[in-house]
Design a protein around this motif. Structure first.
Motif, PDB file in Angstrom:
ATOM      1  N   HIS A  68      56.154  14.347  89.183  1.00 36.53           N
ATOM      2  CA  HIS A  68      56.301  15.671  89.792  1.00 36.53           C
ATOM      3  C   HIS A  68      57.742  16.094  90.097  1.00 36.53           C
ATOM      4  N   HIS A  89      62.600  23.258  90.124  1.00 38.41           N
ATOM      5  CA  HIS A  89      62.344  21.906  89.616  1.00 38.41           C
ATOM      6  C   HIS A  89      60.882  21.627  89.266  1.00 38.41           C
ATOM      7  N   HIS A 115      53.246  21.677  93.170  1.00 38.15           N
ATOM      8  CA  HIS A 115      53.410  20.685  94.237  1.00 38.15           C
ATOM      9  C   HIS A 115      54.295  21.174  95.388  1.00 38.15           C
ATOM     10  N   MET A 116      55.109  22.202  95.153  1.00 36.20           N
ATOM     11  CA  MET A 116      55.973  22.692  96.242  1.00 36.20           C
ATOM     12  C   MET A 116      55.299  23.769  97.096  1.00 36.20           C
ATOM     13  N   ASP A 136      52.949  14.628  98.449  1.00 34.82           N
ATOM     14  CA  ASP A 136      54.399  14.863  98.349  1.00 34.82           C
ATOM     15  C   ASP A 136      54.981  15.133  99.732  1.00 34.82           C
TER      16      ASP A 136
HETATM   17 FE   LIG Z   1      59.398  18.383  94.347  1.00 28.95          FE
END
Ligand SMILES: [Fe+2]
Ligand SMILES: [Fe+2]
Length: 149
Positions: A68, A89, A115-116, A136
């Motif tokens: 990730h 990213h 994922h953010m 995460d």
């Molecule tokens: Fe990240």
């Protein structure tokens, strides 16, 4: 670690993941160790959810966790600042993942991109994506605590 090797050994052995060991992340950690910690946190969440009868694809969680943040490797050359890195990213990680995980499916690509969330506009749409997102955050908090303790 055994189950992480079982599901993600090819990723752990990839050149990009080896490079990730050199990329500082969360001050005292690096992208590789943070990614392994995210996979461990993801597995813990999967086991907790299983107690409530909620099944999650653990292989997908482990593999997406390892992949990730690979879009962060070389961040100083890729992004102008931390804000741009934060926003861009995940998509770069998804693109790199396609080179390492031949045959990666759209669900896994989408999980990496989201994922953010909620800092990014990509919303997690599957259980695995949501688990990755939470794992995460848990791993990031652990990284930051390591810094201050
Ligand atoms: Fe990240
Ligand atoms: Fe991360």
């Amino acid at each position: 670690m055994r189950i992480i090797r079982k599901y993600g050994n090819d990723i752990l052995a990839s050149d990009k993941f080896k490079d990730a060991r050199k990329q500082i992340h969360h001050y005292k950690s690096n992208v590789a160790s943070h990614s392994v910690l995210t996979a461990i946190s993801g597995l813990r969440i999967c086991h907790a959810l299983r107690k409530f009868g909620i099944k999650v694809d653990m292989r997908r969680v482990v593999r997406t966790a390892l992949l990730h943040d690979l879009g962060m490797v070389g961040r100083d050359d890729l992004y102008r600042n931390s804000y741009e890195c934060c926003l861009r990213h995940p998509v770069n990680s998804a693109n790199i993942s396609k080179q390492i995980w031949k045959g990666i499916d759209e669900k896994s690509v989408a999980a990496i991109k989201s994922h953010m969330w909620p800092l990014s506009l990509h919303v997690p749409k599957t259980r695995e994506a949501f688990v990755l997102c939470m794992a995460d955050k848990a791993a990031s908090i652990k990284d930051l605590i390591k810094k201050t303790l």
